[in-house]
Design a protein around this motif. Sequence first.
Motif, short mmCIF file in Angstrom:
data_model
loop_
_atom_site.label_atom_id
_atom_site.label_comp_id
_atom_site.label_asym_id
_atom_site.label_seq_id
_atom_site.Cartn_x
_atom_site.Cartn_y
_atom_site.Cartn_z
N GLU A 1 39.84 47.35 37.35
CA GLU A 1 38.80 46.51 36.74
C GLU A 1 37.51 46.72 37.51
N GLU A 2 36.39 46.57 36.86
CA GLU A 2 35.10 46.75 37.53
C GLU A 2 34.64 45.44 38.14
N ILE A 3 34.32 45.50 39.43
CA ILE A 3 33.81 44.33 40.15
C ILE A 3 32.45 44.69 40.75
N ASP A 4 31.40 44.06 40.23
CA ASP A 4 30.04 44.31 40.72
C ASP A 4 29.72 45.81 40.75
N GLY A 5 30.10 46.52 39.69
CA GLY A 5 29.78 47.93 39.57
C GLY A 5 30.73 48.86 40.30
N LYS A 6 31.79 48.32 40.90
CA LYS A 6 32.76 49.14 41.62
C LYS A 6 34.12 49.06 40.95
N ASN A 7 34.78 50.20 40.83
CA ASN A 7 36.15 50.20 40.31
C ASN A 7 37.08 49.60 41.35
N ALA A 8 37.97 48.72 40.90
CA ALA A 8 38.87 48.04 41.83
C ALA A 8 40.26 47.97 41.24
N TYR A 9 41.25 48.10 42.11
CA TYR A 9 42.64 47.88 41.70
C TYR A 9 42.88 46.37 41.66
N LYS A 10 43.47 45.93 40.57
CA LYS A 10 43.72 44.50 40.35
C LYS A 10 45.19 44.21 40.61
N ILE A 11 45.46 43.36 41.59
CA ILE A 11 46.83 43.06 41.99
C ILE A 11 47.07 41.55 41.90
N ASN A 12 48.09 41.17 41.16
CA ASN A 12 48.44 39.77 40.99
C ASN A 12 49.56 39.39 41.95
N ILE B 1 48.83 31.10 42.57
CA ILE B 1 48.59 32.48 42.17
C ILE B 1 47.26 32.97 42.77
N GLU B 2 47.28 34.20 43.27
CA GLU B 2 46.05 34.86 43.71
C GLU B 2 45.98 36.25 43.11
N THR B 3 44.78 36.63 42.71
CA THR B 3 44.54 37.98 42.21
C THR B 3 43.62 38.69 43.19
N PHE B 4 44.06 39.86 43.65
CA PHE B 4 43.32 40.64 44.65
C PHE B 4 42.66 41.83 43.97
N TYR B 5 41.40 42.10 44.32
CA TYR B 5 40.67 43.25 43.80
C TYR B 5 40.33 44.16 44.97
#
Length: 258
Positions: free
Chosen positions: A145-156, A164-168
């Motif tokens: 997923e894109e976070i502030d213009g950066k591609n990030a791996y999204k981990i639940n 629940i926490e989601t890590f980018y």
Amino acid sequence: MRIKSFILVLILCLAAPLSAKPQEPLKLDQVLAKYYEAIGGLEKWNNLNTMVMQGTMKSQGVTIPITAYHERPYKCRIEFKVQGTTMAQIYGGYFAWQINPLSGNPEPAPMSSGKTRYMKDTCGIESSLKDYKKKRHKVKLLGEEEIDGKNAYKINLKYNSGNIETFYIDAKTFLLLRTVGLYNMDGSDLRTTTDFKQYKNIDGYVVPNNLVIQIHGNPEPEVINVSKFEFNTDIDSTIFDFPKENMEKMQQQLKEMK
């Protein structure tokens, strides 16, 4: 022309197998391995027993001095000064408790079960992603997923508590960019978004020195600026323990209520 065309086709056929193949997406454990490496390496973090963080927190236009003490595996104490009064929230391994004279109660007092679960889940000395299998967290890679213009791996990540926490994780640097948390706070949901910035290598540990925490429903975020980290420093472990005399008073009060 035919010879020329034949040569062109032959060149194209030979070149095709040599062209770069699309890179296969990384799997969960591959992403986490790169993440551990980016923050200093597993061996470094496995040998970490205590951590102290000092800095300030800006909240509602007020800058508050803050000190956080962490001891492996799940003990933490967060102290801050408001209007010259020292307050603290502590998790010592069994339940969360607080010192908050501004609440009208100058005595140390237990916190609710929801806040206990929240502190147990979030105040560890290391990322909850580390050793997630051993900790029995349920973890799943949800793609990018894109976070502030950066591609990030999204981990639940789902804790045993149900929180629940989601890590980018930045797909380029493999440093943590953001977490989004959803916590059950005694029947109501607390949702937070935390951005991690200004990473520095301090004694081999790569840690963020700026955190921007948005508690959903609040008009402004809280901003933490870290001025000092200390790793494997001596900490008096009793600072995490609920005072014995207060425990005896609480037990006596419970008996009188029966």
